[in-house]
Design a protein around this motif. Structure first.
Motif, PDB file in Angstrom:
ATOM      1  N   LEU A  33    -110.375  14.530  41.158  1.00  0.00           N
ATOM      2  CA  LEU A  33    -110.245  15.859  41.746  1.00  0.00           C
ATOM      3  C   LEU A  33    -110.722  15.751  43.181  1.00  0.00           C
ATOM      4  O   LEU A  33    -111.864  15.384  43.433  1.00  0.00           O
ATOM      5  N   SER A  65    -109.870  16.819  47.692  1.00  0.00           N
ATOM      6  CA  SER A  65    -109.233  17.688  48.684  1.00  0.00           C
ATOM      7  C   SER A  65    -108.297  16.884  49.578  1.00  0.00           C
ATOM      8  O   SER A  65    -107.645  17.428  50.449  1.00  0.00           O
ATOM      9  N   ALA A 105    -105.569  15.220  41.263  1.00  0.00           N
ATOM     10  CA  ALA A 105    -105.295  16.645  41.431  1.00  0.00           C
ATOM     11  C   ALA A 105    -106.069  17.163  42.638  1.00  0.00           C
ATOM     12  O   ALA A 105    -107.160  16.693  42.935  1.00  0.00           O
ATOM     13  N   LYS A 149    -108.111  20.020  44.743  1.00  0.00           N
ATOM     14  CA  LYS A 149    -108.988  21.168  44.517  1.00  0.00           C
ATOM     15  C   LYS A 149    -108.288  22.468  44.895  1.00  0.00           C
ATOM     16  O   LYS A 149    -108.456  23.481  44.232  1.00  0.00           O
ATOM     17  N   PRO A 178    -102.465  24.425  42.836  1.00  0.00           N
ATOM     18  CA  PRO A 178    -102.290  25.456  41.815  1.00  0.00           C
ATOM     19  C   PRO A 178    -103.012  25.069  40.523  1.00  0.00           C
ATOM     20  O   PRO A 178    -103.034  23.890  40.156  1.00  0.00           O
ATOM     21  N   PRO A 179    -103.587  26.030  39.819  1.00  0.00           N
ATOM     22  CA  PRO A 179    -104.277  25.721  38.562  1.00  0.00           C
ATOM     23  C   PRO A 179    -103.400  24.950  37.577  1.00  0.00           C
ATOM     24  O   PRO A 179    -103.886  24.077  36.864  1.00  0.00           O
ATOM     25  N   ASP A 180    -102.112  25.243  37.544  1.00  0.00           N
ATOM     26  CA  ASP A 180    -101.222  24.539  36.619  1.00  0.00           C
ATOM     27  C   ASP A 180    -101.186  23.044  36.894  1.00  0.00           C
ATOM     28  O   ASP A 180    -101.025  22.246  35.968  1.00  0.00           O
ATOM     29  N   ASP A 181    -101.325  22.639  38.161  1.00  0.00           N
ATOM     30  CA  ASP A 181    -101.350  21.209  38.483  1.00  0.00           C
ATOM     31  C   ASP A 181    -102.582  20.536  37.881  1.00  0.00           C
ATOM     32  O   ASP A 181    -102.503  19.433  37.345  1.00  0.00           O
ATOM     33  N   LEU A 182    -103.723  21.217  37.953  1.00  0.00           N
ATOM     34  CA  LEU A 182    -104.947  20.668  37.369  1.00  0.00           C
ATOM     35  C   LEU A 182    -104.824  20.594  35.844  1.00  0.00           C
ATOM     36  O   LEU A 182    -105.165  19.580  35.234  1.00  0.00           O
ATOM     37  N   PHE A 183    -104.297  21.648  35.230  1.00  0.00           N
ATOM     38  CA  PHE A 183    -104.114  21.638  33.775  1.00  0.00           C
ATOM     39  C   PHE A 183    -103.179  20.509  33.356  1.00  0.00           C
ATOM     40  O   PHE A 183    -103.415  19.827  32.364  1.00  0.00           O
ATOM     41  N   HIS A 184    -102.108  20.311  34.126  1.00  0.00           N
ATOM     42  CA  HIS A 184    -101.162  19.228  33.841  1.00  0.00           C
ATOM     43  C   HIS A 184    -101.854  17.873  33.936  1.00  0.00           C
ATOM     44  O   HIS A 184    -101.697  17.018  33.061  1.00  0.00           O
TER      45      HIS A 184
END
Length: 64
Positions: A2, A4, A23, A25, A28-34
């Motif tokens: 994770l 920047s 991923a 920081k 989009p949240p969906d990228d982190l979830f993926h």
């Protein structure tokens, strides 16, 4: 990982050093979830737009 840093060189260095996911920081949240879900399933968790749009190519080339 994770971070920047979205630079292509940073992504490639991290993956070559053994990172299984990457991923942003500020992404989009969906990228982190993926990324987390894919890595947990023993895959590579690269967001679709990472590495200058090269994530699909990287995944295909480096699948275990």
């Amino acid at each position: 990982m994770l971070t920047s840093n979205a630079g292509v060189a940073a992504v490639v260095r991290a993956l070559e050093a053994g990172a299984r996911d990457y991923a942003l920081k500020a992404g989009p949240p969906d990228d982190l979830f993926h990324a987390v879900g894919s890595t947990a399933a023993d895959g590579m968790g690269l967001a679709p737009g990472m590495a200058g749009g090269r994530s699909a190519t990287w995944r295909a080339k480096h699948r275990s």
